[in-house]
Scaffold this motif. Sequence first.
Motif, PDB file in Angstrom:
ATOM      1  N   MET A   1     -29.450  49.369  27.802  1.00  0.00           N
ATOM      2  CA  MET A   1     -28.594  49.854  26.735  1.00  0.00           C
ATOM      3  C   MET A   1     -29.288  49.759  25.379  1.00  0.00           C
ATOM      4  N   GLY A   2     -30.069  48.769  25.120  1.00  0.00           N
ATOM      5  CA  GLY A   2     -30.782  48.671  23.852  1.00  0.00           C
ATOM      6  C   GLY A   2     -29.895  48.238  22.692  1.00  0.00           C
ATOM      7  N   LEU A   3     -30.482  47.668  21.712  1.00  0.00           N
ATOM      8  CA  LEU A   3     -29.725  47.152  20.571  1.00  0.00           C
ATOM      9  C   LEU A   3     -29.219  48.244  19.638  1.00  0.00           C
ATOM     10  N   SER A   4     -29.748  49.457  19.752  1.00  0.00           N
ATOM     11  CA  SER A   4     -29.282  50.522  18.861  1.00  0.00           C
ATOM     12  C   SER A   4     -27.829  50.884  19.113  1.00  0.00           C
ATOM     13  N   GLU A   5     -27.263  50.436  20.197  1.00  0.00           N
ATOM     14  CA  GLU A   5     -25.864  50.703  20.522  1.00  0.00           C
ATOM     15  C   GLU A   5     -24.909  49.656  19.935  1.00  0.00           C
ATOM     16  N   HIS A   6     -25.445  48.706  19.184  1.00  0.00           N
ATOM     17  CA  HIS A   6     -24.638  47.600  18.669  1.00  0.00           C
ATOM     18  C   HIS A   6     -24.701  47.525  17.150  1.00  0.00           C
ATOM     19  N   LYS A   7     -23.677  46.919  16.565  1.00  0.00           N
ATOM     20  CA  LYS A   7     -23.659  46.696  15.115  1.00  0.00           C
ATOM     21  C   LYS A   7     -24.740  45.699  14.748  1.00  0.00           C
ATOM     22  N   VAL A   8     -25.221  45.810  13.527  1.00  0.00           N
ATOM     23  CA  VAL A   8     -26.221  44.887  13.015  1.00  0.00           C
ATOM     24  C   VAL A   8     -25.708  44.301  11.703  1.00  0.00           C
ATOM     25  N   GLU A   9     -26.129  43.094  11.408  1.00  0.00           N
ATOM     26  CA  GLU A   9     -25.708  42.421  10.189  1.00  0.00           C
ATOM     27  C   GLU A   9     -26.938  41.843   9.504  1.00  0.00           C
ATOM     28  N   VAL A  10     -27.017  41.992   8.203  1.00  0.00           N
ATOM     29  CA  VAL A  10     -28.077  41.394   7.409  1.00  0.00           C
ATOM     30  C   VAL A  10     -27.738  39.923   7.195  1.00  0.00           C
ATOM     31  N   VAL A  11     -28.749  39.062   7.244  1.00  0.00           N
ATOM     32  CA  VAL A  11     -28.554  37.629   7.058  1.00  0.00           C
ATOM     33  C   VAL A  11     -29.505  37.169   5.949  1.00  0.00           C
ATOM     34  N   ILE A  12     -28.944  36.527   4.912  1.00  0.00           N
ATOM     35  CA  ILE A  12     -29.744  36.105   3.760  1.00  0.00           C
ATOM     36  C   ILE A  12     -29.526  34.626   3.474  1.00  0.00           C
ATOM     37  N   ALA A  13     -30.616  33.872   3.403  1.00  0.00           N
ATOM     38  CA  ALA A  13     -30.566  32.442   3.103  1.00  0.00           C
ATOM     39  C   ALA A  13     -30.489  32.220   1.593  1.00  0.00           C
ATOM     40  N   VAL A  14     -29.647  31.275   1.179  1.00  0.00           N
ATOM     41  CA  VAL A  14     -29.513  30.915  -0.237  1.00  0.00           C
ATOM     42  C   VAL A  14     -29.559  29.397  -0.384  1.00  0.00           C
ATOM     43  N   SER A  15     -29.836  28.938  -1.594  1.00  0.00           N
ATOM     44  CA  SER A  15     -29.943  27.500  -1.836  1.00  0.00           C
ATOM     45  C   SER A  15     -28.658  26.890  -2.372  1.00  0.00           C
ATOM     46  N   ASP A  16     -27.794  27.709  -2.951  1.00  0.00           N
ATOM     47  CA  ASP A  16     -26.540  27.227  -3.529  1.00  0.00           C
ATOM     48  C   ASP A  16     -25.467  28.255  -3.202  1.00  0.00           C
ATOM     49  N   LEU A  17     -24.573  27.905  -2.297  1.00  0.00           N
ATOM     50  CA  LEU A  17     -23.589  28.866  -1.804  1.00  0.00           C
ATOM     51  C   LEU A  17     -22.602  29.296  -2.890  1.00  0.00           C
ATOM     52  N   ASP A  18     -22.177  28.386  -3.757  1.00  0.00           N
ATOM     53  CA  ASP A  18     -21.253  28.763  -4.831  1.00  0.00           C
ATOM     54  C   ASP A  18     -21.899  29.745  -5.795  1.00  0.00           C
ATOM     55  N   GLN A  19     -23.140  29.491  -6.163  1.00  0.00           N
ATOM     56  CA  GLN A  19     -23.868  30.398  -7.062  1.00  0.00           C
ATOM     57  C   GLN A  19     -24.081  31.757  -6.389  1.00  0.00           C
ATOM     58  N   ALA A  20     -24.413  31.731  -5.116  1.00  0.00           N
ATOM     59  CA  ALA A  20     -24.611  32.982  -4.380  1.00  0.00           C
ATOM     60  C   ALA A  20     -23.313  33.770  -4.292  1.00  0.00           C
ATOM     61  N   ARG A  21     -22.207  33.083  -4.018  1.00  0.00           N
ATOM     62  CA  ARG A  21     -20.919  33.777  -3.934  1.00  0.00           C
ATOM     63  C   ARG A  21     -20.575  34.441  -5.262  1.00  0.00           C
ATOM     64  N   ALA A  48     -19.438  49.161   4.660  1.00  0.00           N
ATOM     65  CA  ALA A  48     -19.022  50.397   5.318  1.00  0.00           C
ATOM     66  C   ALA A  48     -19.498  50.476   6.764  1.00  0.00           C
ATOM     67  N   ALA A  49     -18.759  51.252   7.544  1.00  0.00           N
ATOM     68  CA  ALA A  49     -19.115  51.617   8.921  1.00  0.00           C
ATOM     69  C   ALA A  49     -19.389  50.407   9.813  1.00  0.00           C
ATOM     70  N   GLY A  50     -18.670  49.315   9.583  1.00  0.00           N
ATOM     71  CA  GLY A  50     -18.811  48.144  10.432  1.00  0.00           C
ATOM     72  C   GLY A  50     -20.041  47.302  10.174  1.00  0.00           C
ATOM     73  N   THR A  51     -20.749  47.583   9.090  1.00  0.00           N
ATOM     74  CA  THR A  51     -21.923  46.784   8.749  1.00  0.00           C
ATOM     75  C   THR A  51     -21.494  45.569   7.929  1.00  0.00           C
ATOM     76  N   GLY A  52     -22.401  44.661   7.727  1.00  0.00           N
ATOM     77  CA  GLY A  52     -22.050  43.479   6.965  1.00  0.00           C
ATOM     78  C   GLY A  52     -23.259  42.695   6.515  1.00  0.00           C
ATOM     79  N   ILE A  53     -22.970  41.664   5.759  1.00  0.00           N
ATOM     80  CA  ILE A  53     -23.992  40.769   5.257  1.00  0.00           C
ATOM     81  C   ILE A  53     -23.466  39.347   5.385  1.00  0.00           C
ATOM     82  N   PHE A  54     -24.290  38.462   5.903  1.00  0.00           N
ATOM     83  CA  PHE A  54     -23.941  37.055   6.031  1.00  0.00           C
ATOM     84  C   PHE A  54     -24.877  36.273   5.130  1.00  0.00           C
ATOM     85  N   VAL A  55     -24.310  35.591   4.148  1.00  0.00           N
ATOM     86  CA  VAL A  55     -25.066  34.773   3.208  1.00  0.00           C
ATOM     87  C   VAL A  55     -24.828  33.331   3.626  1.00  0.00           C
TER      88      VAL A  55
END
Length: 132
Positions: A1-21, A48-55
Amino acid sequence: MGLSEHKVEVVIAVSDLDQARAFYEDQLGLRLGPRQDVEDQGVRYTCAAGTGIFVYLSPDNAGKSSATLAGWFVDDLDETMTDLSSRGVTFEHYDLPGISTDARGVFDDGRLKAAWVKDPDGNTIALTELST
């Protein structure tokens, strides 16, 4: 099936979650996911379109990459930049082989226009408008 059939999410590391928010929510205008996805160590935003970002909190990894980590395709780059500028976002300027931005921070090669911003940890984010 391959991963192209699934949603993907960007993941970004931060040092201070309150500042990042503050940056991702107040300056970029991102909204929390439908389940109000705030965890002790991270926050999830839906786009949009079921995409997302996880900080997520990871001080040892935050800002380590000099590459662009995430990018949004926008319909009107000028309008988006004006809106983000009004929220205190500043745009990067580049004069590199193959990428040179104008005084406002816009790269334009005739096929696309792009601008880049950095979050408080220096993680690079792109905004791109494709020419029609």
